[in-house]
Design an enzyme around this catalytic site. Structure first.
Site, short mmCIF file in Angstrom:
data_model
loop_
_atom_site.label_atom_id
_atom_site.label_comp_id
_atom_site.label_asym_id
_atom_site.label_seq_id
_atom_site.Cartn_x
_atom_site.Cartn_y
_atom_site.Cartn_z
N LYS A 144 33.85 45.52 48.97
CA LYS A 144 33.31 44.60 49.97
C LYS A 144 31.98 45.15 50.46
CE LYS A 144 37.26 42.24 50.15
NZ LYS A 144 37.40 40.86 49.61
N SER A 185 38.13 39.86 41.14
CA SER A 185 38.23 38.64 41.95
C SER A 185 36.84 38.16 42.33
CB SER A 185 39.05 38.90 43.22
OG SER A 185 38.28 39.61 44.16
N SER A 231 37.40 35.36 50.88
CA SER A 231 37.51 36.82 50.95
C SER A 231 38.50 37.23 52.03
CB SER A 231 36.13 37.44 51.25
OG SER A 231 36.25 38.85 51.41
N SER A 279 35.69 37.47 45.40
CA SER A 279 35.41 37.62 46.83
C SER A 279 34.00 38.11 47.13
CB SER A 279 36.43 38.56 47.48
OG SER A 279 36.24 39.89 47.04
#
Length: 265
Positions: free
Chosen positions: A103, A41, A213, A43
């Site tokens: 993250k 993804s 995100s 994010s």
């Protein structure tokens, strides 16, 4: 049994042993050292792009039950533990769904974290932010930039098929000195949050693509990440090994050679 038959049986036995040994070595390598991870993804753009392939450093923070596939390591807590540092890019196991997420670590245990008017505050102090050149990438329907059926968030809305998607880029410097790029596309519900107090033994994560995100700014009851226990950390993302903007590894014309072996900061 003839000599030929014995020789054939011996060859099969050696082949089976070789395969078993190879699988065992691969399992040990994946469990204790490095785990491969594809970025699925956007994010973490621009730090990580969809189609980046990296190995996660699993001995950076020690080992927990989540270090094994399917969280199958037969112990609780963490062994040979080492504390992560603010600004690390980390792969962790989602506390509720069990999915692997990647993250950036923003809040340590005991920190107070808040976002006000898109600006990050840690322990009541705003982080330093500097304007950088815009982040620009082409919008291709059904491409890797976004999920099929959806459209990317851009400041030049709506981005046309085949046209440029533009996002504001800034350089954010966290307490401790780690600087990294973040993206902003405008006002969203994540631009203003309550002040979060990070509990002992847990961590607060955010994606670098701030308006795209789902992270610790959203509670697990709101389909977010919430706080992440130390036990759920899998490892640190240190370096991109390979990157492709296409859907097939064989499509060498889609390879992003400038990202091969690139350090993650």
């Amino acid at each position: 049994m003839s000599t030929k038959s014995k020789s054939g049986s011996s060859s099969i036995s050696e082949l089976v042993k070789t395969v078993v040994y190879a699988l065992l070595i691969a399992a040990v390598f994946r469990t204790l050292l490095f785990q491969p991870f594809w970025i699925p993804s956007g994010s973490m753009k621009p730090t990580l792009l969809i189609g980046d392939f990296l190995f996660v450093n699993k001995f950076a923070y020690g080992y927990s039950r989540n270090s094994c596939p399917f969280s199958a390591c037969p112990f609780s807590g963490r062994i040979w533990a080492s504390q992560p540092e603010r600004g690390d890019v980390i792969v962790f196991r989602h506390p509720r769904t069990g999915e692997d997420y990647v993250k950036r670590l923003i809040g340590l245990p005991g920190d107070r974290v808040q976002v006000k008017d898109s600006l990050l505050y840690i322990n009541g102090t705003p982080v330093d932010v500097k304007v950088a050149p815009d982040f620009v990438e082409p919008y291709v329907a059904q491409g890797l930039q976004t999920h099929p059926g959806s459209r990317p968030n851009c400041i030049n809305v709506p981005a046309a098929q085949g046209g440029d998607c533009i996002k504001r880029r800034e350089i954010e410097t966290l307490p401790g000195g780690v600087s990294h790029e973040i993206l902003d596309v405008g006002e969203t519900r994540a631009d203003n949050t309550v002040e979060f107090s990070v509990p002992p033994g847990e961590y607060f994560f955010m994606g670098d693509n701030r308006d795209n995100s789902i992270d610790s700014r959203f509670s697990q009851s709101d389909n977010g990440v919430g706080f992440v226990p130390f036990e759920n950390l899998i490892g640190r993302a240190d370096r991109i090994i390979f990157s492709s903007a296409g859907n097939s590894l064989l499509a060498f014309w889609d390879w992003r050679a400038d990202r091969f072996f690139k350090a993650i900061r």
